[in-house]
Structures are given as structure tokens and as C-alpha cells.
Enzyme design. Structure first.
Site, short mmCIF file in Angstrom:
data_model
loop_
_atom_site.label_atom_id
_atom_site.label_comp_id
_atom_site.label_asym_id
_atom_site.label_seq_id
_atom_site.Cartn_x
_atom_site.Cartn_y
_atom_site.Cartn_z
N THR A 188 0.87 -1.19 0.00
CA THR A 188 0.00 0.00 0.00
C THR A 188 0.90 1.23 0.00
O THR A 188 1.65 1.47 0.96
CB THR A 188 -0.90 -0.02 1.25
OG1 THR A 188 -1.63 -1.25 1.25
CG2 THR A 188 -1.86 1.16 1.25
N ALA A 222 -20.40 -2.15 16.33
CA ALA A 222 -19.79 -1.24 17.31
C ALA A 222 -18.82 -2.03 18.19
O ALA A 222 -18.96 -3.23 18.34
CB ALA A 222 -20.89 -0.63 18.17
N GLY A 223 -17.82 -1.36 18.73
CA GLY A 223 -16.85 -2.06 19.57
C GLY A 223 -15.79 -1.12 20.09
O GLY A 223 -15.97 0.11 20.10
N CYS A 243 -3.26 -2.28 9.05
CA CYS A 243 -3.67 -1.52 7.87
C CYS A 243 -4.54 -0.30 8.16
O CYS A 243 -4.16 0.82 7.82
CB CYS A 243 -4.38 -2.43 6.88
SG CYS A 243 -3.24 -3.59 6.11
N LYS A 300 -2.87 2.74 10.07
CA LYS A 300 -1.76 3.32 9.30
C LYS A 300 -2.25 3.94 7.99
O LYS A 300 -1.83 5.03 7.61
CB LYS A 300 -0.72 2.21 9.08
CG LYS A 300 -0.20 2.01 7.70
CD LYS A 300 0.83 0.92 7.66
CE LYS A 300 0.53 -0.18 6.66
NZ LYS A 300 0.32 0.24 5.29
N1 LIG Z 1 -1.38 -7.41 6.33
C1 LIG Z 1 -2.48 -7.14 5.66
O1 LIG Z 1 -3.60 -7.56 6.03
C2 LIG Z 1 -2.42 -6.30 4.41
C3 LIG Z 1 -3.54 -6.26 3.55
C4 LIG Z 1 -3.48 -5.49 2.42
C5 LIG Z 1 -2.35 -4.75 2.14
N2 LIG Z 1 -1.29 -4.78 3.00
C6 LIG Z 1 -0.11 -3.98 2.64
O2 LIG Z 1 0.84 -4.86 2.04
C7 LIG Z 1 2.17 -4.49 2.43
C8 LIG Z 1 2.85 -5.65 3.14
O3 LIG Z 1 2.13 -5.92 4.33
P1 LIG Z 1 2.42 -7.23 5.21
O4 LIG Z 1 1.42 -7.20 6.32
O5 LIG Z 1 2.51 -8.41 4.32
O6 LIG Z 1 3.87 -6.85 5.76
P2 LIG Z 1 4.79 -7.67 6.76
O7 LIG Z 1 5.40 -6.68 7.65
O8 LIG Z 1 4.03 -8.82 7.34
O9 LIG Z 1 5.91 -8.29 5.80
C9 LIG Z 1 6.81 -7.52 5.05
C10 LIG Z 1 8.05 -8.37 4.78
O10 LIG Z 1 8.91 -7.67 3.86
C11 LIG Z 1 10.25 -8.03 4.19
N3 LIG Z 1 11.17 -7.10 3.50
C12 LIG Z 1 11.47 -5.81 3.80
N4 LIG Z 1 12.35 -5.30 2.89
C13 LIG Z 1 12.59 -6.28 1.97
C14 LIG Z 1 13.37 -6.38 0.78
N5 LIG Z 1 14.09 -5.36 0.33
N6 LIG Z 1 13.36 -7.54 0.11
C15 LIG Z 1 12.64 -8.61 0.55
N7 LIG Z 1 11.88 -8.57 1.66
C16 LIG Z 1 11.85 -7.43 2.37
C17 LIG Z 1 10.25 -8.00 5.71
O11 LIG Z 1 11.34 -8.70 6.27
C18 LIG Z 1 8.89 -8.65 6.03
O12 LIG Z 1 9.02 -10.04 6.20
C19 LIG Z 1 2.01 -3.23 3.28
O13 LIG Z 1 2.13 -2.11 2.47
C20 LIG Z 1 0.60 -3.35 3.82
O14 LIG Z 1 0.03 -2.09 4.12
C21 LIG Z 1 -1.29 -5.56 4.11
#
Ligand SMILES: NC(=O)c1ccc[n+]([C@@H]2O[C@H](COP(=O)([O-])OP(=O)(O)OC[C@H]3O[C@@H](n4cnc5c(N)ncnc54)[C@H](O)[C@@H]3O)[C@@H](O)[C@H]2O)c1
Length: 439
Positions: free
Chosen positions: A121, A252-253, A260, A263
Site C-alpha cells: 500500500t 460497534a466495539g 492496515c 496506518k
Molecule cells: N497485512 C495485511 O492484512 C495487508 C492487507 C493489504 C495490504 N497490505 C499492505 O501490504 C504491504 C505488506 O504488508 P504485510 O502485512 O505483508 O507486511 P509484513 O510486515 O508482514 O511483511 C513484510 C516483509 O517484507 C520483508 N522485506 C522488507 N524489505 C525487503 C526487501 N528489500 N526484500 C525482501 N523482503 C523485504 C520484511 O522482512 C517482512 O518479512 C504493506 O504495504 C501493507 O500495508 C497488508
């Protein structure tokens, strides 16, 4: 297709195993050595229903691989995906350092004509910036096509959300790139929204901000219900049957949490500010969300006293929502700290998130393996996550086990009738309190 993914978190790993399951050759890369080692052995770094089995199957069939160094995979990939974290900075903006690090590594290694897809994101215009970095700063002569493909999965149902998503959003500058990504996802048989990169980036933020708005709106309605005698659960049911409104996100809660919504809402306020737009509505949504926890503590104090010394309080549920061990921005953490500061003795139970929560909670918190153990001898219970075992725990058992059966339910897990029949004192959100002394 050969696909390389940077980031083995919720998004990268789940996307990787689902694309492998669809028959693609996937390599997932992560800078976290221990994560990669465990993944190679078939052990996912997080709890997510169905993930372990899917990972195991695709490892056995050699359709998915894990590496710390992405160079070889990036060189061979037809599609390269960035799924690294974009955490919040102190001022609320998204921290893009991991995205640009991965983009540079890919920009150097990728073969001519490959597609680099941003799943993380990211603020509107980030794909354009990556395009500039790759082709101008790195001086790359061969084409690398940059596309946006934001992710909408929810933790706790990430696999089914990926395989049965409402839509796949793809933003790219040419029809050819849109078609190639549609082909990559063809086996998922999902509807596509094909658009430009900036609109795709905005769809993600706007969706999360809108869902957060629905939650805060209902929490405001709940506060008014509490003061007027209306019942927020009935109000939500009545509203949700209107197809223009829909039933989801009307609960509600104690507020939204997770990695996500908080942030992304903060980041969108910042994005708006950068183009001189004061996003007042979204600022209010964030304020209301933070206030829910304060109201919850106030209700406890009104019942048990301003100071909570001498009260043993059981916290049921620690993860930010059920079916995940993620405790990022979970309301349970600030609530536990507030109760601890007020002098309460805390005991906590969660089916999967206790190890993660232990690092964030006050040292004195005791953890138990069962709900019964947590509740035994307690002066009050706080329900903080609506895990099914917590929802199904019979209310009369609280009466049998607790020193005094006072329940503060931050997730409205029970009906008021159930509470009345069980003979417990029950405080929930947006509904009248139930107690032998109130009846
Ligand atoms: N978690 C969710 O439910 C969700 C849903 C939709 C979108 N997103 C978005 O997706 C993105 C990822 O979220 P997430 O929850 O999977 O993150 P996360 O923190 O669980 O995982 C991110 C991973 O990226 C790795 N990383 C960092 N730099 C790197 C590099 N240069 N090369 C390889 N790996 C690297 C980290 O070590 C970590 O394991 C974010 O932008 C988040 O906002 C998350």
C-alpha cells in the site's frame, strides 16, 4: 509464468502460495533469514488458516521457493512483485524505504520487458516515482513496466480473500501490461478493475478509509444509543438490511486496529495534506476510533472505581481481530497498559497471540492456556477479541468461576437476553447494561 516476490509477510507469502497453487513458478524473497529458513521447512511465520497446508503442497511440488538473496529470481522473472511493509512514520506518512530498496534491487536485475508490480500500500504517485528511479536514477536502458496491484486480503481469511476476492485492481499505463497481469491471475476467475496507476493506488487508500469510517460512524451511533436507550445491535441490523448500506462493518466495539486501517487512514490524511486538502472527515474517524478505548476504560472505572488496585481482571482475546496472531495496533495493548497503570492485576488469554502479545504487554501480566484459568477468581472480565471460543464460552460459567461475574464486552459477543438468563453483570457497547442490580 515465473514470478518473484519481495517480502514474505501476510501479503507476499499468501500471494506467493496462491499463485504457485495456480501453477506459476514462484520465488519469494525476504531479508529476514530466519523467516526464509522456516518457510523452506514449510513453517509459516504467522498464523493464518489454510496457509500451512497450501505452503506444504506447493513446496513438495517445487512450485514455490524461498531465498534471502533475490538476484537470481529477479533476473529470471516475468513478473516481479513488491510486497514489503510500508509502516507508519512518526508524522503518519507511509515509510517507503523498503519499497524503494526492493524496487532498486529489481530495477538492476530484471530482464528486459518484465513487469514490476507494487502490491504494497503506497501513496498516490509512488509507481511513477519508482518508474523514474528505475529508468533515470539507475540509468536502466531496457524497459521495465511498473504497475500497481493493491492488495485487499484480510488477515484471518487471507487465503480465501485472495482466491475469492471481490475484485482485482490493476493499474498500468499500457493495455499490454494490463493484459499480462490479467493472464497471470486468469486461474483465479475474478472480476478485474483495470485502471491507471494513480487511481489503483487511490482505490486502496479510499477503500480502507471508507471501511474505517463505517466503523467509527457506528461507534458514534453506539455512544448515542447508550445515552438514549436504543440498542446499537438492532440499529445495525435495521440499517444493514438497506442494500444501499449493507450489513458489513456496522459492528460497534472498542475500535479498529491491525496493520492496515490505522496506518492507512493516517497516511491518507497526510497524502491529502500534501495537496492542500484538509481531510476533516477522516481525522474525525481516527479521533473517534482512539476514543473508543478511553470510553471502555471509563466504563470499567465507573463500575469498579477510579483506581483498580485489588481487582483481578481477565483479558480475553489479544489479537486485533479473530483468526490471526497479529497484535499490531490491537486495542488490547493500550487497554492492558491503562488497566495496569490503574493498579489492576491482569491475567490474559488468547488462542494464538499470547507469544506475540507478551512482548508488548506489561511484564506482570499472567498468561493462561484456557479461558477457565483466566477467568477463575477474577473480579472482572474484559472481552477484547471476538474469537469463536470466547464467543461460545457459556455466560453462566463466568458466574461459576469468577469472584464476581462482571463482564465488560468490547465486542458485543453476547445477547442481552443471554446475559440476563445467566445472571451476570454485563456491560457492552451501545446497549443498556445488564445486571441483577439494574433489573
Ligand atoms: N497485512 C495485511 O492484512 C495487508 C492487507 C493489504 C495490504 N497490505 C499492505 O501490504 C504491504 C505488506 O504488508 P504485510 O502485512 O505483508 O507486511 P509484513 O510486515 O508482514 O511483511 C513484510 C516483509 O517484507 C520483508 N522485506 C522488507 N524489505 C525487503 C526487501 N528489500 N526484500 C525482501 N523482503 C523485504 C520484511 O522482512 C517482512 O518479512 C504493506 O504495504 C501493507 O500495508 C497488508
Amino acid at each position: 509464468m515465473k514470478i518473484a516476490i519481495a517480502g514474505c509477510g501476510y501479503v507476499g507469502l499468501v500471494t506467493g502460495v496462491c499463485l504457485a497453487e495456480a501453477g506459476h513458478e514462484v520465488t519469494c524473497v525476504d531479508i529476514d533469514r530466519s523467516k526464509v529458513k522456516r518457510l523452506t521447512q514449510g513453517i509459516p511465520p504467522m498464523y493464518e488458516p489454510g496457509l500451512k497446508q497450501l505452503l506444504k503442497r506447493n513446496l513438495e511440488q517445487e512450485r514455490i521457493h524461498f531465498h534471502v538473496n533475490g538476484k537470481a529470481a529477479y533476473e529470471q522473472a516475468d513478473v516481479l512483485m513488491i510486497a514489503v511493509g510500508t509502516p507508519q512514520q512518526a508524522d503518519g506518512q507511509a515509510d517507503l524505504q523498503y519499497v524503494f530498496q526492493a524496487a532498486k534491487e529489481m530495477g538492476i536485475a530484471a530482464k528486459s520487458g518484465a513487469v514490476l508490480v507494487v502490491k504494497s500500500t503506497v501513496p498516490i504517485g509512488t509507481c511513477d516515482q519508482i518508474d523514474r528511479v528505475v529508468h533515470q536514477e539507475l540509468g536502466r536502458n531496457e524497459p521495465l513496466y511498473i504497475a500497481s496491484n493493491p492488495e485487499f486480503l484480510r488477515e484471518g481469511s487471507a487465503i480465501s480473500d485472495t482466491l475469492r476476492a471481490d475484485r482485482l485492481v490493476i493499474g498500468a499505463e499500457t493495455k499490454d501490461v494490463l493484459d499480462r497481469l490479467e493472464e497471470m491471475y486468469a486461474d483465479f476467475h475474478l472480476p478485474f478493475v483495470k485502471t491507471d496507476r494513480k487511481s489503483a493506488e487511490m482505490i486502496k487508500y479510499a477503500s480502507n478509509a471508507f471501511l474505517a469510517t463505517k466503523i467509527s460512524f457506528m461507534n458514534e451511533i453506539a455512544s448515542i444509543c447508550e445515552r438514549t436507550g436504543a440498542d446499537v445491535e438492532m440499529v445495525a441490523e435495521g440499517m444493514g438490511l438497506d442494500h444501499r448500506i449493507g450489513p458489513s462493518f456496522l459492528r460497534a466495539g472498542i475500535g479498529y486496529g491491525g496493520s492496515c486501517f490505522p496506518k492507512d487512514a493516517n497516511a491518507l490524511v497526510q497524502i491529502a495534506g500534501h495537496v492542500s486538502h484538509d481531510f476533516e472527515l477522516l481525522k474525525a474517524v481516527i479521533k473517534v476510533n482512539n476514543h473508543q478505548r478511553v470510553c471502555f476504560i471509563r466504563t470499567i472505572q465507573e463500575r469498579l472505581g477510579a483506581k483498580l488496585e485489588g481487582n483481578r481482571i481477565a483479558l480475553l482475546g489479544l489479537s486485533f481481530k479473530p483468526n490471526t496472531d497479529d497484535i499490531r495496533e490491537a486495542p488490547s495493548i493500550p487497554i492492558a497498559h491503562d488497566l495496569h497503570q490503574l493498579g489492576a492485576e491482569l491475567v490474559a488469554y488468547d488462542p494464538v497471540a499470547m507469544r506475540q502479545a507478551a512482548c508488548e504487554l506489561p511484564d506482570s501480566v499472567q498468561f493462561t492456556q484456557t479461558i477457565e484459568e483466566a477467568v477463575k477468581g477474577a473480579d472482572a472480565v474484559c472481552i477484547l477479541t471476538e474469537w469463536s471460543d470466547i464467543q461460545l464460552f457459556p455466560l453462566h460459567s463466568y458466574k461459576d468461576l469468577m469472584r464476581q461475574p462482571i463482564i465488560f464486552d468490547g465486542r458485543n459477543c453476547h445477547s442481552l437476553q443471554e446475559a440476563e438468563q445467566a445472571g451476570v453483570e454485563y456491560h457492552s457497547i451501545g446497549r443498556r447494561p445488564v445486571s441483577p442490580i439494574f433489573m
